[in-house]
Structures are given as structure tokens and as C-alpha cells.
Design a protein around this motif. Structure first.
Motif, PDB file in Angstrom:
ATOM      1  N   GLY A 282       0.826  -1.215   0.000  1.00  0.00           N
ATOM      2  CA  GLY A 282       0.000   0.000   0.000  1.00  0.00           C
ATOM      3  C   GLY A 282       0.855   1.258   0.000  1.00  0.00           C
ATOM      4  N   ASN A 283       1.923   1.230   0.809  1.00  0.00           N
ATOM      5  CA  ASN A 283       2.824   2.382   0.873  1.00  0.00           C
ATOM      6  C   ASN A 283       3.488   2.646  -0.469  1.00  0.00           C
ATOM      7  OD1 ASN A 283       2.310   2.737   3.553  1.00  0.00           O
ATOM      8  ND2 ASN A 283       4.250   1.905   4.289  1.00  0.00           N
ATOM      9  N   ILE A 284       3.948   1.571  -1.113  1.00  0.00           N
ATOM     10  CA  ILE A 284       4.620   1.728  -2.405  1.00  0.00           C
ATOM     11  C   ILE A 284       3.650   2.368  -3.403  1.00  0.00           C
ATOM     12  CG2 ILE A 284       5.527   0.475  -4.414  1.00  0.00           C
ATOM     13  CD1 ILE A 284       6.830  -1.488  -2.426  1.00  0.00           C
TER      14      ILE A 284
ATOM     15  N   ARG B   2       2.237   7.025  -6.490  1.00  0.00           N
ATOM     16  CA  ARG B   2       1.223   7.950  -6.990  1.00  0.00           C
ATOM     17  C   ARG B   2       1.658   9.397  -6.786  1.00  0.00           C
ATOM     18  NH1 ARG B   2      -3.372   5.695  -4.915  1.00  0.00           N
ATOM     19  NH2 ARG B   2      -3.019   4.218  -6.582  1.00  0.00           N
ATOM     20  N   VAL B   3       2.222   9.661  -5.618  1.00  0.00           N
ATOM     21  CA  VAL B   3       2.712  11.017  -5.329  1.00  0.00           C
ATOM     22  C   VAL B   3       3.832  11.379  -6.312  1.00  0.00           C
ATOM     23  CG1 VAL B   3       3.882  12.437  -3.596  1.00  0.00           C
ATOM     24  CG2 VAL B   3       2.037  10.914  -2.904  1.00  0.00           C
ATOM     25  N   LEU B   4       4.580  10.369  -6.744  1.00  0.00           N
ATOM     26  CA  LEU B   4       5.667  10.597  -7.701  1.00  0.00           C
ATOM     27  C   LEU B   4       5.177  10.449  -9.145  1.00  0.00           C
ATOM     28  CD1 LEU B   4       8.435   8.614  -5.800  1.00  0.00           C
ATOM     29  CD2 LEU B   4       8.248  11.098  -5.998  1.00  0.00           C
ATOM     30  N   ASP B   5       3.869  10.459  -9.324  1.00  0.00           N
ATOM     31  CA  ASP B   5       3.261  10.419 -10.655  1.00  0.00           C
ATOM     32  C   ASP B   5       3.512   9.087 -11.385  1.00  0.00           C
ATOM     33  OD1 ASP B   5       1.755  11.395 -12.747  1.00  0.00           O
ATOM     34  OD2 ASP B   5       3.479  12.292 -13.780  1.00  0.00           O
ATOM     35  N   ALA B   6       3.448   8.004 -10.637  1.00  0.00           N
ATOM     36  CA  ALA B   6       3.565   6.684 -11.277  1.00  0.00           C
ATOM     37  C   ALA B   6       2.445   5.785 -10.756  1.00  0.00           C
ATOM     38  CB  ALA B   6       4.928   6.066 -10.959  1.00  0.00           C
ATOM     39  N   GLU B   7       1.963   4.899 -11.613  1.00  0.00           N
ATOM     40  CA  GLU B   7       0.908   3.955 -11.242  1.00  0.00           C
ATOM     41  C   GLU B   7       1.528   2.625 -10.822  1.00  0.00           C
ATOM     42  OE1 GLU B   7      -2.414   4.035 -11.003  1.00  0.00           O
ATOM     43  OE2 GLU B   7      -2.374   6.194 -11.357  1.00  0.00           O
ATOM     44  N   THR B   8       0.908   1.956  -9.851  1.00  0.00           N
ATOM     45  CA  THR B   8       1.427   0.667  -9.386  1.00  0.00           C
ATOM     46  C   THR B   8       0.393  -0.436  -9.618  1.00  0.00           C
ATOM     47  OG1 THR B   8       2.672   1.787  -7.652  1.00  0.00           O
ATOM     48  CG2 THR B   8       2.342  -0.577  -7.375  1.00  0.00           C
ATOM     49  N   VAL B   9       0.865  -1.566 -10.097  1.00  0.00           N
ATOM     50  CA  VAL B   9      -0.004  -2.741 -10.208  1.00  0.00           C
ATOM     51  C   VAL B   9       0.689  -3.922  -9.532  1.00  0.00           C
ATOM     52  CG1 VAL B   9      -1.160  -4.367 -11.744  1.00  0.00           C
ATOM     53  CG2 VAL B   9      -1.018  -1.974 -12.392  1.00  0.00           C
ATOM     54  N   VAL B  10      -0.029  -4.599  -8.643  1.00  0.00           N
ATOM     55  CA  VAL B  10       0.487  -5.797  -7.984  1.00  0.00           C
ATOM     56  C   VAL B  10      -0.118  -6.999  -8.708  1.00  0.00           C
ATOM     57  CG1 VAL B  10       0.433  -7.136  -5.846  1.00  0.00           C
ATOM     58  CG2 VAL B  10       0.777  -4.654  -5.755  1.00  0.00           C
ATOM     59  N   VAL B  11       0.722  -7.908  -9.157  1.00  0.00           N
ATOM     60  CA  VAL B  11       0.216  -9.035  -9.947  1.00  0.00           C
ATOM     61  C   VAL B  11       0.596 -10.390  -9.349  1.00  0.00           C
ATOM     62  CG1 VAL B  11       0.424  -7.660 -12.055  1.00  0.00           C
ATOM     63  CG2 VAL B  11       2.217  -9.292 -11.488  1.00  0.00           C
ATOM     64  N   GLY B  12      -0.210 -11.388  -9.678  1.00  0.00           N
ATOM     65  CA  GLY B  12       0.149 -12.772  -9.380  1.00  0.00           C
ATOM     66  C   GLY B  12      -0.159 -13.262  -7.977  1.00  0.00           C
ATOM     67  N   MET B  13      -1.053 -12.563  -7.273  1.00  0.00           N
ATOM     68  CA  MET B  13      -1.347 -13.025  -5.918  1.00  0.00           C
ATOM     69  C   MET B  13      -1.973 -14.420  -5.952  1.00  0.00           C
ATOM     70  SD  MET B  13      -3.679 -11.327  -2.920  1.00  0.00           S
ATOM     71  CE  MET B  13      -2.789  -9.789  -2.913  1.00  0.00           C
ATOM     72  N   ARG B  14      -1.463 -15.305  -5.103  1.00  0.00           N
ATOM     73  CA  ARG B  14      -2.009 -16.663  -5.053  1.00  0.00           C
ATOM     74  C   ARG B  14      -3.401 -16.634  -4.417  1.00  0.00           C
ATOM     75  NH1 ARG B  14       2.882 -20.675  -3.200  1.00  0.00           N
ATOM     76  NH2 ARG B  14       4.445 -19.896  -4.652  1.00  0.00           N
ATOM     77  N   PRO B  15      -4.286 -17.530  -4.865  1.00  0.00           N
ATOM     78  CA  PRO B  15      -5.648 -17.552  -4.315  1.00  0.00           C
ATOM     79  C   PRO B  15      -5.689 -17.689  -2.784  1.00  0.00           C
ATOM     80  CG  PRO B  15      -5.518 -18.950  -6.249  1.00  0.00           C
ATOM     81  CD  PRO B  15      -4.118 -18.495  -5.968  1.00  0.00           C
TER      82      PRO B  15
ATOM     83  N   LEU C 214      -6.267  -4.378   0.647  1.00  0.00           N
ATOM     84  CA  LEU C 214      -5.326  -3.563  -0.136  1.00  0.00           C
ATOM     85  C   LEU C 214      -6.019  -2.395  -0.855  1.00  0.00           C
ATOM     86  CD1 LEU C 214      -2.927  -6.169  -1.810  1.00  0.00           C
ATOM     87  CD2 LEU C 214      -2.609  -4.938   0.327  1.00  0.00           C
ATOM     88  N   PRO C 215      -6.687  -1.526  -0.108  1.00  0.00           N
ATOM     89  CA  PRO C 215      -7.344  -0.394  -0.761  1.00  0.00           C
ATOM     90  C   PRO C 215      -6.311   0.506  -1.440  1.00  0.00           C
ATOM     91  CG  PRO C 215      -7.299  -0.063   1.615  1.00  0.00           C
ATOM     92  CD  PRO C 215      -6.794  -1.453   1.357  1.00  0.00           C
ATOM     93  N   GLY C 216      -6.648   0.981  -2.610  1.00  0.00           N
ATOM     94  CA  GLY C 216      -5.738   1.893  -3.306  1.00  0.00           C
ATOM     95  C   GLY C 216      -4.648   1.188  -4.084  1.00  0.00           C
ATOM     96  N   VAL C 217      -4.639  -0.165  -4.037  1.00  0.00           N
ATOM     97  CA  VAL C 217      -3.631  -0.898  -4.796  1.00  0.00           C
ATOM     98  C   VAL C 217      -4.314  -1.596  -5.973  1.00  0.00           C
ATOM     99  CG1 VAL C 217      -1.872  -2.707  -4.718  1.00  0.00           C
ATOM    100  CG2 VAL C 217      -2.291  -1.301  -2.703  1.00  0.00           C
TER     101      VAL C 217
END
Lengths: 137, 134
Positions: free
Chosen positions: A64-66, A71-84, A97-100
Motif C-alpha cells: 500500500g505504501n509503495i 502515486r505522489v511521484l506520478d507513477a501507477e502501481t499494479v500488484v500481480v500474481g497473488m495466489r488464491p 489492499l485499498p488503493g492498490v
């Protein structure tokens, strides 16, 4: 000191977490990533957690922090591959994970980043002409 | 109820949290827990081990492999000699923290297991016992 490698690819930075992270390693990754976003003027961050067997509240908070810092640094983050099993546990733990932004895998994550940033999808080659003059699929 | 096996681990550093996760995972696999059950128990153990380190400066985790009427389970007891918890009801609430965390550790860990028992005396220490059955 142990570090998680950060790869630069075009206007994105990519991270694949392949180890069971101790807390300090997670903090180091957070610092390294924000520094790398600025250094490489990245517009997108992709974090692959498909090798992570658990995400507890500490690692969840780091993700969440990342996303917030990026976002503050004008970049988008995507977290991928979370196991079920990790997803089920994380929600029961109380962390959705709100905001992620998340995507199923690296490929979908890259598509999501490109769509968010309005970058055309690279096909890797120029479209070939068919005999009737229309591009082939 | 039969106790098949026990092991005690010390939690004195952040590396020990990783060690606790690994040992609990190995035991859960050996007890043939499903992947989701393994993940829940390991995550709960990670939360409670970190709590112990953050708020009490460390402690111990005792693992017990249980068998009761053909059922298999794992019980983990987290014991510390830290400052104790003055208001357990408040500490269990999501979002409440006296530290820098999210305040999800205790309440979150409770939701991930079948049994949860907490005893604490201010100035003496805290003991948290959790169990998950297959």
C-alpha cells in the motif's frame, strides 16, 4: 546487504519478489523502489508477488505504501500474481489492499499499466500486409 | 486429546519471524492441512510473532501437534514477558494500535484460526494461544 532487484523496462519498473521477505528487506524494497521511480522517471510500477506464500499485514502495508508513494511521484502501481490462498487470507485478515491496483498475472498487469497511461500496446513487429491490402491478425 | 509433538522457538529478531513462518508451514504440511488452512495459520503466526517482537521485545512460540478423536490440529502458544496489555477488548479491535502498525494483528489473527485465547497481566506479560484444526 540482501536486496530485491528492480528492473527498468521502458517507462516501467518491474519487481518480482522471489523470497520470503523479512521485515527489513520489505522496508529496503520500499526505499529502493521510490528512489528508482525518480531516477528512471518511471510512469508505472509492476510488482509480481506470485512467489509469495503469505502476505501478512506488514507486507500488505508495504504494498500500500509503495502504491501511495508512487502515486505522489506520478507513477501507477499494479500488484500481480497473488495466489488464491493468499487473497483469501488477506481479506479475512482485514486487508483488502485499498488503493492498490491488482491484476492476475504479469501480462495483464502490463496491459493495465499501458491502458492507464494511454500507451499503445507494442506488438513486437510491424503489421504484415495481406494480399487484399488489409492487415492480418 | 493427544499431543504428538512439541517444539519451542525463540523470537528475538525480525529474522525469527521468517523462521516461525517456515516452521509453522512445515508442520502444517506434515499435518496435511489444505493450502488455504496452511496460509491462514502461517499468516496468523507471522502477525503474532511480530506483535511479540514489537510490543514485548520478543518471546517464545511453542508449537504442538494435536490429535483428538481422529482430528488433527496445530496449536501455537506465544508467550512474552513484556509490558502486558491493559485493555484486551480494545487491543482486539481492528484499527487500534499503540505502535506504528495497522492494528490488524490481534483481531486479524483471531479471524484466521479456530481457537484463540489471550491472557495478559500488565507488567508481567502476555500469552496468546491459537489452534487450527484440519
Amino acid at each position: 546487504m540482501e536486496r530485491i532487484p528492480i528492473l527498468k523496462m521502458g517507462e516501467f519498473v518491474l519487481v518480482s519478489i522471489q523470497v520470503d521477505m523479512h521485515d527489513q528487506l520489505a522496508m529496503t524494497l520500499q526505499d529502493d523502489l521510490t528512489a528508482q521511480i525518480v531516477r528512471s522517471r518511471a510512469k508505472g510500477v509492476l510488482i509480481d508477488i506470485s512467489a509469495l506464500e503469505i502476505v501478512d499485514s506488514f507486507i500488505g502495508r508495504m504494498l500500500g505504501n509503495i502504491a501511495s508513494m508512487a502515486r505522489v511521484l506520478d507513477a501507477e502501481t499494479v500488484v500481480v500474481g497473488m495466489r488464491p490462498a493468499v487473497a483469501i487470507t488477506l481479506v479475512e485478515l482485514g486487508m483488502a489492499l485499498p488503493g492498490v491496483k491488482t491484476a492476475l498475472n504479469v501480462e495483464r498487469g502490463m496491459e493495465l499499466l499501458r491502458a492507464t497511461l494511454g500507451t499503445p500496446v507494442e506488438t513486437g513487429r510491424a503489421p504484415a500486409e495481406s494480399p487484399n491490402g488489409h492487415p492480418q491478425n | 486429546m493427544g499431543i504428538l509433538r512439541t517444539e519451542k522457538l525463540a523470537v528475538d529478531s525480525a529474522d525469527d519471524i521468517v523462521r516461525v513462518r517456515q516452521v509453522v508451514r512445515a508442520w502444517a504440511i506434515e499435518r496435511r492441512f489444505s493450502l488455504v488452512d496452511q496460509t491462514k495459520l502461517v499468516t496468523a503466526a507471522s502477525e503474532l510473532a511480530r506483535n511479540m517482537l514489537l510490543y514485548a521485545g520478543g518471546g517464545t512460540v511453542e508449537l504442538e501437534s494435536l490429535e483428538e478423536q481422529g482430528r488433527h490440529g496445530l496449536r501455537l502458544t506465544f508467550e512474552d514477558h513484556g509490558p502486558g496489555i491493559a485493555d484486551i477488548g480494545l487491543a482486539m479491535k481492528d484499527g487500534y494500535t499503540t505502535g506504528s502498525g495497522l492494528g490488524l494483528g490481534l483481531g486479524g489473527a483471531k479471524r484466521l484460526v479456530n481457537e484463540f485465547d489471550i491472557q495478559s497481566r500488565p507488567g508481567v506479560g502476555t500469552s496468546i494461544r491459537i489452534a487450527r484444526w484440519r
